[in-house]
Design a protein around this motif. Structure first.
Motif, PDB file in Angstrom:
ATOM      1  N   CYS A 108       5.519   9.102  21.598  1.00 49.16           N
ATOM      2  CA  CYS A 108       4.081   9.027  21.682  1.00 49.16           C
ATOM      3  C   CYS A 108       3.647   7.723  22.346  1.00 49.16           C
ATOM      4  O   CYS A 108       3.943   6.635  21.853  1.00 49.16           O
ATOM      5  N   GLY A 109       2.953   7.835  23.463  1.00 50.43           N
ATOM      6  CA  GLY A 109       2.514   6.648  24.199  1.00 50.43           C
ATOM      7  C   GLY A 109       1.628   5.733  23.383  1.00 50.43           C
ATOM      8  O   GLY A 109       1.672   4.510  23.535  1.00 50.43           O
ATOM      9  N   GLY A 110       0.807   6.301  22.515  1.00 53.64           N
ATOM     10  CA  GLY A 110      -0.055   5.480  21.671  1.00 53.64           C
ATOM     11  C   GLY A 110       0.768   4.603  20.742  1.00 53.64           C
ATOM     12  O   GLY A 110       0.514   3.405  20.576  1.00 53.64           O
ATOM     13  N   ILE A 111       1.794   5.191  20.139  1.00 49.08           N
ATOM     14  CA  ILE A 111       2.664   4.435  19.237  1.00 49.08           C
ATOM     15  C   ILE A 111       3.464   3.391  20.019  1.00 49.08           C
ATOM     16  O   ILE A 111       3.650   2.264  19.561  1.00 49.08           O
ATOM     17  N   THR A 112       3.940   3.776  21.188  1.00 57.54           N
ATOM     18  CA  THR A 112       4.685   2.825  22.020  1.00 57.54           C
ATOM     19  C   THR A 112       3.828   1.597  22.309  1.00 57.54           C
ATOM     20  O   THR A 112       4.290   0.455  22.216  1.00 57.54           O
ATOM     21  N   ALA A 113       2.553   1.851  22.656  1.00 55.83           N
ATOM     22  CA  ALA A 113       1.656   0.743  22.943  1.00 55.83           C
ATOM     23  C   ALA A 113       1.443  -0.120  21.703  1.00 55.83           C
ATOM     24  O   ALA A 113       1.421  -1.349  21.779  1.00 55.83           O
ATOM     25  N   ALA A 114       1.315   0.540  20.542  1.00 55.72           N
ATOM     26  CA  ALA A 114       1.091  -0.205  19.297  1.00 55.72           C
ATOM     27  C   ALA A 114       2.284  -1.088  18.950  1.00 55.72           C
ATOM     28  O   ALA A 114       2.133  -2.139  18.334  1.00 55.72           O
ATOM     29  N   LEU A 115       3.486  -0.655  19.348  1.00 58.45           N
ATOM     30  CA  LEU A 115       4.699  -1.407  19.034  1.00 58.45           C
ATOM     31  C   LEU A 115       5.031  -2.467  20.078  1.00 58.45           C
ATOM     32  O   LEU A 115       5.892  -3.310  19.859  1.00 58.45           O
ATOM     33  N   ASP A 116       4.348  -2.389  21.220  1.00 55.48           N
ATOM     34  CA  ASP A 116       4.697  -3.264  22.336  1.00 55.48           C
ATOM     35  C   ASP A 116       4.047  -4.634  22.191  1.00 55.48           C
ATOM     36  O   ASP A 116       2.828  -4.760  22.331  1.00 55.48           O
ATOM     37  N   PRO A 117       4.863  -5.667  21.947  1.00 55.65           N
ATOM     38  CA  PRO A 117       4.280  -6.997  21.789  1.00 55.65           C
ATOM     39  C   PRO A 117       3.653  -7.498  23.092  1.00 55.65           C
ATOM     40  O   PRO A 117       2.833  -8.419  23.080  1.00 55.65           O
ATOM     41  N   LYS A 118       4.037  -6.856  24.215  1.00 61.35           N
ATOM     42  CA  LYS A 118       3.497  -7.303  25.512  1.00 61.35           C
ATOM     43  C   LYS A 118       2.301  -6.463  25.962  1.00 61.35           C
ATOM     44  O   LYS A 118       1.811  -6.636  27.081  1.00 61.35           O
ATOM     45  N   PHE A 119       1.811  -5.588  25.078  1.00 66.05           N
ATOM     46  CA  PHE A 119       0.663  -4.763  25.477  1.00 66.05           C
ATOM     47  C   PHE A 119      -0.568  -5.626  25.726  1.00 66.05           C
ATOM     48  O   PHE A 119      -0.932  -6.464  24.902  1.00 66.05           O
ATOM     49  N   ARG A 120      -1.191  -5.408  26.889  1.00 65.54           N
ATOM     50  CA  ARG A 120      -2.428  -6.127  27.222  1.00 65.54           C
ATOM     51  C   ARG A 120      -3.499  -5.089  27.504  1.00 65.54           C
ATOM     52  O   ARG A 120      -3.213  -4.018  28.022  1.00 65.54           O
ATOM     53  N   PRO A 121      -4.752  -5.421  27.224  1.00 69.16           N
ATOM     54  CA  PRO A 121      -5.830  -4.467  27.520  1.00 69.16           C
ATOM     55  C   PRO A 121      -5.783  -4.024  28.974  1.00 69.16           C
ATOM     56  O   PRO A 121      -5.550  -4.825  29.870  1.00 69.16           O
ATOM     57  N   LEU A 122      -5.962  -2.721  29.191  1.00 63.39           N
ATOM     58  CA  LEU A 122      -5.926  -2.178  30.550  1.00 63.39           C
ATOM     59  C   LEU A 122      -7.292  -2.280  31.214  1.00 63.39           C
ATOM     60  O   LEU A 122      -7.450  -1.985  32.398  1.00 63.39           O
ATOM     61  N   LYS A 124     -11.483  -4.262  30.359  1.00 63.38           N
ATOM     62  CA  LYS A 124     -12.179  -5.149  29.429  1.00 63.38           C
ATOM     63  C   LYS A 124     -12.687  -4.391  28.207  1.00 63.38           C
ATOM     64  O   LYS A 124     -12.850  -4.970  27.146  1.00 63.38           O
ATOM     65  N   GLY A 125     -12.866  -3.093  28.354  1.00 64.99           N
ATOM     66  CA  GLY A 125     -13.298  -2.321  27.191  1.00 64.99           C
ATOM     67  C   GLY A 125     -12.192  -2.218  26.155  1.00 64.99           C
ATOM     68  O   GLY A 125     -12.445  -2.148  24.962  1.00 64.99           O
ATOM     69  N   ASP A 126     -10.949  -2.237  26.635  1.00 66.14           N
ATOM     70  CA  ASP A 126      -9.786  -2.147  25.745  1.00 66.14           C
ATOM     71  C   ASP A 126      -9.977  -1.111  24.639  1.00 66.14           C
ATOM     72  O   ASP A 126      -9.727  -1.374  23.463  1.00 66.14           O
ATOM     73  N   PHE A 127     -10.399   0.067  25.021  1.00 66.67           N
ATOM     74  CA  PHE A 127     -10.588   1.104  24.009  1.00 66.67           C
ATOM     75  C   PHE A 127      -9.270   1.489  23.349  1.00 66.67           C
ATOM     76  O   PHE A 127      -9.219   1.749  22.142  1.00 66.67           O
ATOM     77  N   ILE A 128      -8.180   1.522  24.151  1.00 64.92           N
ATOM     78  CA  ILE A 128      -6.872   1.868  23.572  1.00 64.92           C
ATOM     79  C   ILE A 128      -6.478   0.837  22.518  1.00 64.92           C
ATOM     80  O   ILE A 128      -6.123   1.188  21.387  1.00 64.92           O
ATOM     81  N   GLY A 129      -6.552  -0.443  22.890  1.00 68.11           N
ATOM     82  CA  GLY A 129      -6.188  -1.502  21.960  1.00 68.11           C
ATOM     83  C   GLY A 129      -6.997  -1.447  20.682  1.00 68.11           C
ATOM     84  O   GLY A 129      -6.459  -1.527  19.569  1.00 68.11           O
ATOM     85  N   LYS A 130      -8.304  -1.255  20.818  1.00 63.60           N
ATOM     86  CA  LYS A 130      -9.159  -1.209  19.629  1.00 63.60           C
ATOM     87  C   LYS A 130      -8.861   0.034  18.792  1.00 63.60           C
ATOM     88  O   LYS A 130      -8.868   0.003  17.569  1.00 63.60           O
ATOM     89  N   TRP A 131      -8.611   1.129  19.472  1.00 57.03           N
ATOM     90  CA  TRP A 131      -8.319   2.380  18.752  1.00 57.03           C
ATOM     91  C   TRP A 131      -7.050   2.223  17.933  1.00 57.03           C
ATOM     92  O   TRP A 131      -6.946   2.675  16.787  1.00 57.03           O
TER      93      TRP A 131
ATOM     94  N   TYR B  75     -20.069   4.339  28.219  1.00 53.72           N
ATOM     95  CA  TYR B  75     -19.108   3.229  28.197  1.00 53.72           C
ATOM     96  C   TYR B  75     -19.682   2.108  27.331  1.00 53.72           C
ATOM     97  O   TYR B  75     -20.685   1.493  27.708  1.00 53.72           O
ATOM     98  N   GLU B  76     -19.061   1.855  26.156  1.00 55.18           N
ATOM     99  CA  GLU B  76     -19.569   0.825  25.238  1.00 55.18           C
ATOM    100  C   GLU B  76     -18.452  -0.105  24.805  1.00 55.18           C
ATOM    101  O   GLU B  76     -17.814   0.116  23.761  1.00 55.18           O
ATOM    102  N   PRO B  77     -18.168  -1.143  25.592  1.00 55.75           N
ATOM    103  CA  PRO B  77     -17.078  -2.072  25.231  1.00 55.75           C
ATOM    104  C   PRO B  77     -17.544  -3.057  24.165  1.00 55.75           C
ATOM    105  O   PRO B  77     -17.685  -4.245  24.422  1.00 55.75           O
ATOM    106  N   ASP B  78     -17.812  -2.553  22.971  1.00 50.14           N
ATOM    107  CA  ASP B  78     -18.396  -3.370  21.908  1.00 50.14           C
ATOM    108  C   ASP B  78     -17.396  -3.763  20.826  1.00 50.14           C
ATOM    109  O   ASP B  78     -17.773  -4.252  19.768  1.00 50.14           O
ATOM    110  N   GLY B  79     -16.108  -3.520  21.096  1.00 47.38           N
ATOM    111  CA  GLY B  79     -15.102  -3.926  20.125  1.00 47.38           C
ATOM    112  C   GLY B  79     -14.860  -2.946  19.009  1.00 47.38           C
ATOM    113  O   GLY B  79     -13.964  -3.136  18.186  1.00 47.38           O
ATOM    114  N   ASN B  80     -15.664  -1.878  18.942  1.00 44.67           N
ATOM    115  CA  ASN B  80     -15.443  -0.868  17.901  1.00 44.67           C
ATOM    116  C   ASN B  80     -14.382   0.133  18.339  1.00 44.67           C
ATOM    117  O   ASN B  80     -13.963   0.157  19.488  1.00 44.67           O
ATOM    118  N   GLN B  81     -13.985   0.975  17.378  1.00 41.40           N
ATOM    119  CA  GLN B  81     -12.999   2.016  17.681  1.00 41.40           C
ATOM    120  C   GLN B  81     -13.716   3.220  18.286  1.00 41.40           C
ATOM    121  O   GLN B  81     -14.568   3.835  17.639  1.00 41.40           O
TER     122      GLN B  81
END
Lengths: 212, 212, 212, 212
Positions: A108-122, A124-131, B75-81
């Motif tokens: 699962c790509g989501g889990i891979t990203a969660a485990l990756d210490p080098k993951f950086r927001p793709l 500025k919204g970083d929705f994946i990271g926040k999710w 698009y709402e990059p507000d830090g929420n999930q």
């Protein structure tokens, strides 16, 4: 605007001459009467983990919510928009669903990203990271100690995440209450996208293959 | 804990002896190589509107996000999930998806609830109600004037909602940019769950049947 | 002195009228010519994990060393008696074995004891406890964090232990040298005593099922 | 890393379609309930002297420890790692084994090496040489006088060694105590790898064929 993807139009044509033609009566009845699925599946968006394919399901059989990583948040009635929570509320309160299955899958790509210490927001919204913060500090709790292979860590976290989502699902008061009354059953499952095997969670939280 | 739903175990057995057996090589390759779907579908959880069935799709073909009412937030990059936003970010930034289709359908319960002046929260969390605020005041803008039948209002709002979601999707800077560069195409579709017909949105925002 | 266990006498009678009768020629030849197995298996004493049964092997096929937990110590030429090391030396230097397989198994009592924080010596000799120190601090490295179920920790440690034993095996200078020259191959395997499945270690150290 | 030995994969396939398929219920029960063998066999690694074959045993029947020369050391609670002692401790203290059989066999390479005045270490570690010191000066006590043929000396030493190992086994306090209480029986056996005959030790230390 581009023309609609041809593979979808072709696929729809197959659907119409195939399944739709065969099941037309039932399909039309369901449109009239409303949907009455007994099972909700919370699955991942991954193209290799589609519930309808894995469970050979037909129209009307499964109420399906799919998000990145098949994550379920805890019950947070804070006035914000919570899509997965809305789906659960709909399934339980409107459809009186009998089963909710949280299904994760291998690689699962989501889990891979969660485990990756080098993951950086793709972005500025970083929705994946926040999710993925829905996993809390489970990734760091699992550790990076090198005892497990990357593949073993991945599978472990996929299953830890399912158990975590099940805990979160049970934090919904009506889910817990209906489970208590034996009117709703909550299940965990993990699909191996390579071997096609389905692993089901037992009372100990372990994932086993039911047919063996 | 209840035993895993039998209809799912039976369906999975059919999958293994049927599709999996036939496509095993390709399925295993995709597990190794990673998923490479070219199309993302944002669809509804409704059991009668499953993209894999409607488009007769196989494993690896569609990256699918499903929520109540197939809604896309701005698009709402507000830090929420934001789950749906995370799915879009994943599809575009990680999978380099070529197409995003927002697919609504007839008799959508989410739209019905949004149009219902008598809708009351089903739970103090009111996740459905909060989720549907994504439609803003479009329901009241559509009016209650009695000129359209309830069914016409329903279909109208389903399509208005798709157009609204497409506007929201285009508020994602990278979506707009990639569309501009012709690297990403955005589409709207509406599926008639009774007749099985697929209506596709054209440049004017109208829904037409492509084969006619 | 008690009479010899009857189940063994009965079993031997079956052997004589069955396999021995069928393979008598070959068995007598091997007695004359000496044994020429090409594979050594280092396995556990567990009655449910016998290599000859798991691999349906006949006389002369497998050179088998069995100890508690199928552990291999590092190369320690310190003048003490090292039984497992003697077995390896015999297999490589006398029999010119081509393959060494270290096979662990599920629900291994040795591993359970190594993971059990409440384990206490069963006798002042504490041979089990001392034997298990061969795992070093791997059990505590794996942690007790509650993320993994007890069953998941057990399986993880069984496999970590196999990888550790393989590293120790490779610390034998002649093992490393012969591997380098492609004259000896080292393998890891894990046997599921419930499902009968054989999992084989690949280059990444992951355990997979070769037939899938 | 080489691919896993094909003869093992083939053998395992036979096991799965043969014995495993036939005994699946029992095998699964034993996995759940734990192993309950009543007999421990201490045998040699020799590929021609496998207990499961000689005694036509099935899964769960025999707890088997195998080392070079089926040697048992005296009870030495000195804090070092003693694998054979750990196996005995496990069988008696954990499994409450009822019988321990020390089984030697004809043409045992370990005994041949112990008797060979020209034996030189095969490696600077000389694990074989050190391991065989468990026989103490029994080889030189037997003498080199030419009265016995080499084959008679070989067989004699194999049986002397079994008697020696039985004495060492009885130096384990709990073995002696349980034998005294009639809760544990200790046996010696010698297997003729050419004729398939099983010779069992009687009260005088003589090896006889029980069926005659």
């Amino acid at each position: 605007m581009h023309s609609f993807p041809q593979h979808l139009l072709d696929g729809h044509a197959h659907f119409m001459s195939g399944r739709y033609a065969r099941e037309k009566g039932r399909i039309r009845d369901m449109a009239e009467a409303g949907q009455t699925p007994t099972t909700m599946i919370i699955a991942c968006c991954d193209s290799r983990a589609a519930p309808e394919l894995i469970f050979d399901a037909g129209p009307g059989e499964l109420f399906v919510l799919r998000n990145v990583g098949n994550l379920v948040p805890p019950y947070e009635p804070d006035g914000n928009q919570h899509g997965t929570s809305a789906g659960i509320e709909y399934a339980v309160k409107v459809l009186n669903i009998a089963n909710i299955v949280i299904m994760g899958h291998g690689r699962c790509g989501g889990i891979t990203a969660a485990l990756d210490p080098k993951f950086r927001p793709l972005d500025k919204g970083d929705f994946i990271g926040k999710w993925l913060t829905m996993l809390g500090d489970l990734p760091s709790q699992l550790g990076q100690n090198g005892l497990l292979t990357p593949s073993e860590r991945q599978t472990a976290m996929e299953r830890i995440s399912i158990r975590n989502s099940i805990r979160n699902l049970r934090s919904f008061p009506y889910v817990a209450a209906l489970e208590e009354e034996d009117k709703l059953a909550v299940h965990g499952a993990w699909f191996d996208i390579s071997t096609g095997e389905l692993w089901v969670m037992n009372e100990s939280g372990d994932f086993i293959r039911p047919e063996l």
